[in-house]
Design an enzyme around this catalytic site. Structure first.
Site, short mmCIF file in Angstrom:
data_model
loop_
_atom_site.label_atom_id
_atom_site.label_comp_id
_atom_site.label_asym_id
_atom_site.label_seq_id
_atom_site.Cartn_x
_atom_site.Cartn_y
_atom_site.Cartn_z
N LYS A 279 0.83 -1.20 0.00
CA LYS A 279 0.00 0.00 0.00
C LYS A 279 0.87 1.26 0.00
CE LYS A 279 -3.99 -1.83 2.58
NZ LYS A 279 -4.99 -1.61 1.53
N ARG A 353 -10.44 -11.53 1.93
CA ARG A 353 -11.26 -12.62 1.39
C ARG A 353 -10.52 -13.95 1.45
NH1 ARG A 353 -11.56 -9.31 -4.18
NH2 ARG A 353 -11.23 -7.64 -2.68
#
Ligand code: BES
Ligand code: MN
Ligand code: ZN
Length: 498
Positions: A279, A353
């Site tokens: 990120k 996920r």
């Protein structure tokens, strides 16, 4: 904070401060009227002079109102009476507590639950007052070296109940609300604790502590247990970290033995750097909040246990960091999930996920009546719903309705997002069964579609709390959402099952 309810006239109430409402147009609420008469129309006089218009959320603190037994009287603007609804009620309570916490009053009597809110009873008003007040008094200062300010004066809040016939309902609402507030507080504390304190190991210890205090069975599965179960996706995310992953399982047995439980599955990424798909630096600190789903599972289970709900509840928390490193997963790597399906990891930052899918397969063994997962899953959720509503996806319309209603009641609202088959086409891989990301468009929906491939055997809902679990900016901090929604949902399930 100590709370109680009381049914006596506000003019006769001895207290550090009594809080009463004034509608726009100088209209006095019933308690304001009572104080007005006791003080030979002092309040009317103040309003006539134009010191308070009654605008929603405005306040005016009066000292030594003659004739009133309280040391102070706090007037709170309620806005227009016709427009006084749930949001306005909460705004009024919040405005009052924000003014009060800066006074020297050690105790206060709130006379706001008497105000009519369409469709809401005394129980709702008491519950909301307690949760708003606890929220406003919350501080996270355990990591400051000095106590940052003198301990707040306000210790006790009495909630005025106007009708004798409402006292019993108010009392039970008060108990429920305090249980929920404790759950919210736990979720906030865990969320606010930074990644170097709140590791997967710490989360596991906190779960065990919770278990001991509240009679919840807790099992912590270690790396080798997780390997044995074949949770290839969860392990893939954990590879980059020096912190060992933990799979935390909690079982609260409040219902009949063998009755199918509700399962809550929470994303427990204690820090999300993005991994190799790293990120950007700005605001990366906020990725310590990436375990707020896990925190909300612990908070909701604490609230359920305190409420002694006659319901069986399972909590499942996959906990790990998402880090880059020599051993970390790489874009393009293909891993096998516990379900046997293979996943091409195109972006290591779509890790939530990956840990949830194995947890969702794991909870099948409990033959759950319903499964709800809670996750700070996608930045796209913040773009679609902002910070007001949690995104809710489900493969069962009745379950979806239950959750939406629970959110409305708790005023911790969710919005129903689509999970139509057409969206499933976004997940195609040339090399594995499917990839872990789709295109940028509809990013929250793709994520939900990914999860839906692991939840076919039970009614399931997914709550994407990326926009609601914490606040940024000067008020940065965990919100404790959606503990109130979950607690309400569980309470209703327990009622239906009783
Ligand atoms: N934890 C983040 C989601 C997130 C991002 C929550 C920003 C709140 C604010 C999640 O693991 C993530 O990184 N998601 C990616 C998915 C993408 C790579 C498909 C995202 O949303 O950018
Ligand atoms: Mn991520
Ligand atoms: Zn994440």
């Amino acid at each position: 904070m100590e709370f109680s309810t009381k049914n006596i006239s506000p003019g006769k109430q001895r207290s550090g401060c009594v809080v009463v409402g004034i509608y726009e147009g100088r209209k006095l609420s019933p308690s304001a009227q009572a104080i007005d008469s006791a003080s030979r129309r002092h309040l009317s006089e103040v309003l006539r002079r134009g010191d308070l218009e009654g605008k929603l959320g405005s306040t005016l603190l009066l000292q030594k109102v003659r004739g009133a037994l309280a040391e102070r009287v706090l007037l709170v603007g309620l806005g227009r009476e016709r427009e006084f609804r749930e949001g306005a009620y909460r705004t009024a309570v919040n405005a009052a507590i924000k003014t009060l916490r800066n006074t020297g009053a050690a105790d206060a009597t709130f006379c706001l639950a008497e105000l009519a809110v369409k469709g809401r009873d005394i129980g709702w008003k008491i519950e909301q007052a307690v949760t708003c007040i606890t929220e406003a008094m919350y501080r996270f200062d355990r990591l400051k070296s000095k106590a940052p300010e003198a301990k707040r004066a306000l210790r006790k809040v009495t909630l005025h109940v106007a009708e004798r016939g409402e006292v019993a309902a108010a009392e039970s609402a008060l108990e429920r609300a305090q249980a929920i507030a404790e759950g919210v507080q736990l979720a906030k504390d865990l969320g606010n604790l930074p990644g170097n304190y709140c590791t997967p190991t710490y989360l596991a210890e906190q779960a065990q502590e919770l278990g001991k205090r509240h009679g919840i069975r807790v099992e912590v599965l270690e790396q080798k247990d997780i390997e044995k179960l074949g949770m290839g996706c969860f392990l893939a995310v954990a590879r980059g970290s020096r912190q060992p992953p933990k799979f935390i399982v909690l079982e609260y047995q409040g219902g009949k033995r063998g009755a199918p439980p509700v399962a809550l599955v929470g994303k427990g990424i204690t820090f999300d750097t993005g991994g190799i798909s790293i990120k950007p630096a700005p605001e990366m600190d906020e990725m310590k909040f990436d375990m707020c789903g896990a925190a909300s599972v612990l908070g909701a289970m604490k609230a359920a246990a305190l409420m002694k709900l006659p319901l069986n509840i399972v909590g499942a928390i996959p906990a790990t960091e998402n880090m880059p490193g020599g051993n970390a997963i790489k874009p393009g790597d293909i891993v096998t999930t516990m379900s046997g399906q293979t996943v091409e990891i195109l972006n290591t930052d779509a890790e939530g996920r990956l840990i949830l899918c194995d947890a969702l397969t794991y909870v099948e063994k409990f033959k759950p009546a319903a499964v709800v997962d809670i996750a700070t899953l996608t930045g796209a959720m913040v773009i679609s719903l902002g910070h007001i509503a949690t995104g809710m996806f489900s493969n069962s319309d009745p379950l979806a309705r239950e959750l939406l209603q629970a959110g409305e009641t708790a005023w911790d609202r969710a919005w129903h997002m689509p999970l139509w088959d057409e969206y499933q086409d976004m997940l195609k891989s040339n090399f594995a069964d499917f990839p872990n990301i789709g295109t940028r468009a509809g990013g929250s929906i793709t994520a939900a579609c990914f999860l839906s491939r692991f939840t076919k055997s039970y009614p399931w809902a997914h709550l994407d709390i990326a926009g609601t679990a914490w606040r940024s900016g000067p008020d940065k901090g965990a919100t404790g959402r959606p503990v109130a929604l979950l607690a309400q949902f569980l309470a209703r399930r327990a009622g239906a099952a009783a």
